[in-house]
Design an enzyme around this catalytic site. Structure first.
Site, short mmCIF file in Angstrom:
data_model
loop_
_atom_site.label_atom_id
_atom_site.label_comp_id
_atom_site.label_asym_id
_atom_site.label_seq_id
_atom_site.Cartn_x
_atom_site.Cartn_y
_atom_site.Cartn_z
N CYS A 1 0.90 -1.53 0.37
CA CYS A 1 -0.24 -0.70 0.21
C CYS A 1 1.31 1.36 -0.31
O CYS A 1 0.06 2.66 -0.09
CB CYS A 1 -0.87 -0.19 1.02
SG CYS A 1 -1.94 -1.63 1.02
N HIS B 1 -3.82 6.95 2.71
CA HIS B 1 -4.09 5.54 2.11
C HIS B 1 -5.22 5.38 2.20
O HIS B 1 -5.76 5.63 3.55
CB HIS B 1 -3.02 4.78 2.61
CG HIS B 1 -3.43 3.85 2.23
ND1 HIS B 1 -2.93 3.18 1.04
CD2 HIS B 1 -3.71 2.30 2.74
CE1 HIS B 1 -4.09 2.07 1.09
NE2 HIS B 1 -4.03 1.28 2.22
N ASN C 1 -10.24 -0.49 -0.17
CA ASN C 1 -8.34 -0.32 -0.05
C ASN C 1 -8.01 -1.04 -1.50
O ASN C 1 -7.80 -2.38 -1.82
CB ASN C 1 -7.98 -0.79 1.01
CG ASN C 1 -6.30 -1.40 1.27
OD1 ASN C 1 -5.70 -0.88 0.47
ND2 ASN C 1 -6.26 -1.26 2.38
O1 UT7 Z 1 -3.45 -1.43 4.00
C1 UT7 Z 1 -3.06 -1.60 5.58
C2 UT7 Z 1 -3.94 -2.91 5.10
N1 UT7 Z 1 -4.84 -3.33 5.78
C3 UT7 Z 1 -5.96 -2.35 7.04
O2 UT7 Z 1 -6.02 -1.04 6.72
C4 UT7 Z 1 -7.28 -3.17 8.61
C5 UT7 Z 1 -6.90 -2.50 9.69
N2 UT7 Z 1 -8.16 -3.62 10.20
C6 UT7 Z 1 -8.68 -2.72 9.90
O3 UT7 Z 1 -9.25 -1.75 9.51
C7 UT7 Z 1 -10.06 -3.46 11.57
O4 UT7 Z 1 -9.03 -4.42 11.92
C8 UT7 Z 1 -10.97 -4.61 10.53
C9 UT7 Z 1 -12.15 -3.65 9.43
C10 UT7 Z 1 -10.36 -5.56 9.68
C11 UT7 Z 1 -11.52 -5.17 11.94
O5 UT7 Z 1 -12.52 -4.27 11.74
P1 UT7 Z 1 -12.26 -4.24 13.79
O6 UT7 Z 1 -12.92 -3.40 13.70
O7 UT7 Z 1 -10.69 -4.47 14.10
O8 UT7 Z 1 -13.01 -5.59 13.85
P2 UT7 Z 1 -12.69 -6.96 14.64
O9 UT7 Z 1 -10.92 -8.01 14.27
O10 UT7 Z 1 -12.04 -6.79 16.61
O11 UT7 Z 1 -13.70 -7.77 14.91
C12 UT7 Z 1 -14.82 -7.49 15.65
C13 UT7 Z 1 -16.11 -8.82 14.96
C14 UT7 Z 1 -14.98 -10.74 15.25
O12 UT7 Z 1 -15.75 -11.32 15.50
P3 UT7 Z 1 -16.06 -12.43 17.67
O13 UT7 Z 1 -14.61 -12.44 16.78
O14 UT7 Z 1 -16.23 -10.32 18.17
O15 UT7 Z 1 -17.31 -12.58 17.23
C15 UT7 Z 1 -14.99 -10.40 13.29
O16 UT7 Z 1 -14.51 -11.77 13.05
O17 UT7 Z 1 -15.61 -8.86 13.93
C16 UT7 Z 1 -16.04 -9.94 13.04
N3 UT7 Z 1 -16.10 -9.42 12.08
C17 UT7 Z 1 -17.20 -9.40 11.10
N4 UT7 Z 1 -17.75 -9.10 11.29
C18 UT7 Z 1 -18.76 -9.08 9.77
C19 UT7 Z 1 -15.01 -9.40 11.50
N5 UT7 Z 1 -15.11 -8.69 9.50
C20 UT7 Z 1 -16.19 -8.63 9.35
C21 UT7 Z 1 -16.91 -8.45 8.95
N6 UT7 Z 1 -18.59 -8.47 9.16
N7 UT7 Z 1 -16.81 -8.15 7.63
#
Ligand code: UT7
Length: 337
Positions: A116, A258, A288
């Site tokens: 990225c 980004h 992204n």
């Molecule tokens: O260029 C760099 C590339 N990457 C990034 O920039 C990613 C950076 N990270 C993020 O943007 C965020 O961490 C995410 C959007 C990926 C995830 O958001 P979060 O608020 O950090 O959620 P989390 O990982 O704490 O997950 C919370 C819950 C989990 O379920 P449980 O374990 O609490 O039951 C996940 O499995 O949300 C669940 N989850 C989803 N639920 C519905 C994760 N993805 C999804 C989804 N739909 N698409």
């Protein structure tokens, strides 16, 4: 202000290309355990573009590159850099094919993989070539089809990535011209490489000999530490480049960060104390797009009249590696096509 006649790289053209197929959050919710509400509230993304089978990164790169060259008034370039992590093939690099399809056979062309952060790294590389006198006109393309490396069953990554390409033309000029790029701040942290990784397919785990573990051929991401690193690294890098440029935060008319997640952009802007209305954003429409993210958001904002000539724009990016980079530009008066 005193004139600064040092040789510099000046932005003189920009172009973009998105594959036509739109995939909405509701489309994803039909195949995965997710919802429009979850994706919107956690990422700000409403939809993304996804390539169809038969399309590859070079196809997007050629379209964006052709538009950037047209915006620059046509003519040749003497270097082509393609920032990508999803080349058409592991070997050879994608840039020579892109150059040839743009009618630039014979021109030096290479890929740059900094995920990225690849577009900002490529800008810095192009600036280096121009300032050193190795090149005088460079086409820099950021193009990725990151959906091709995602696990289609992984709702976290499928929700945030999209495909696309954006390109700019840089020409030799002077440091006091609008459009002159720099200074730059670039950095990396390989101790956190595992946070965003495609484990197999490279020299550590190849297809020849041992069969690849199907669990290792797709991109994996540990979202929360990536989120924290993204905010810290981009905030620190942006602050460093501002200090190098001698700009105060109130001098920044627009902040192009980004486009990873609207919450990350907001957190970085808040840390830097950039007012929200100065942050340009298109993550809602494209997700992204990896190396294409920065040129896509710059071109979108310029086309919408949100970035105008004379605006002082702060650019910062972050991604797998980990890698990050920032630069500044005073937006030039260029043809937006
Ligand atoms: O260029 C760099 C590339 N990457 C990034 O920039 C990613 C950076 N990270 C993020 O943007 C965020 O961490 C995410 C959007 C990926 C995830 O958001 P979060 O608020 O950090 O959620 P989390 O990982 O704490 O997950 C919370 C819950 C989990 O379920 P449980 O374990 O609490 O039951 C996940 O499995 O949300 C669940 N989850 C989803 N639920 C519905 C994760 N993805 C999804 C989804 N739909 N698409």
């Amino acid at each position: 202000m005193t004139a600064d006649h040092r040789r510099a790289a000046v932005l003189c053209g920009i172009g973009t290309w998105l594959p036509p197929r739109v995939v909405t959050n509701d489309d994803l919710a039909q195949q995965l355990d997710t919802s429009d509400e979850w994706i919107r509230s956690r990422t700000g993304i409403r939809e993304r573009r996804v390539i169809d089978p038969g399309t590859s990164t070079s196809d997007l790169a050629v379209e964006a590159g052709a538009r950037a060259l047209k915006s620059a008034g046509g003519g040749n370039v003497d270097l082509v850099i393609v920032a990508t992590t999803t080349p058409d093939h592991p070997c050879p690099s994608t840039a020579p094919e892109v150059a040839s399809r743009l009618g630039l056979t014979g021109v030096p062309a290479f890929d740059l993989n900094a995920v990225c952060a690849g577009f900002v790294y490529s800008l810095a590389t192009a600036v280096g070539h121009i300032v050193a006198g190795i090149a005088s006109r460079v086409l820099v393309i950021g193009a990725d089809t990151f959906t091709t490396v995602l696990n289609p069953h992984d709702r976290t990554t499928v929700a945030i990535f999209g495909d696309g390409a954006g390109a700019v033309v840089l020409r030799a000029g002077t440091a006091d011209e609008p459009g002159a790029l720099g200074p730059f701040d670039l950095g990396s942290d390989g101790t956190n490489a595992e946070l965003l990784i495609v484990p197999a397919g490279g020299s550590r785990q190849r297809g020849s000999g041992q069969p690849l573990d199907p669990a290792d051929v797709h991109f994996r991401m540990d979202g929360q530490p990536v989120f924290r690193n993204a905010v810290t690294r981009m905030s620190e890098s942006a602050a460093k480049v501002l200090a190098q440029a001698g700009w105060r935060i109130e001098d920044v008319d627009r902040f192009a960060c980004h486009q990873a997640n609207a919450r990350i952009l907001t957190a970085v802007a808040r840390t830097l104390e950039v007012p929200e209305e100065r942050v340009v954003m298109n993550v809602d429409r494209v997700g992204n797009t990896v190396a294409a993210s920065i040129p896509l958001v710059l071109a979108d904002a310029a086309a919408a009249g949100d970035i105008v000539p004379g605006h002082r724009v702060l650019i910062t990016s972050f991604g797998a590696g980990l890698g990050w980079g920032s630069t500044v530009i005073t937006w030039p008066d260029i043809d937006l096509g």
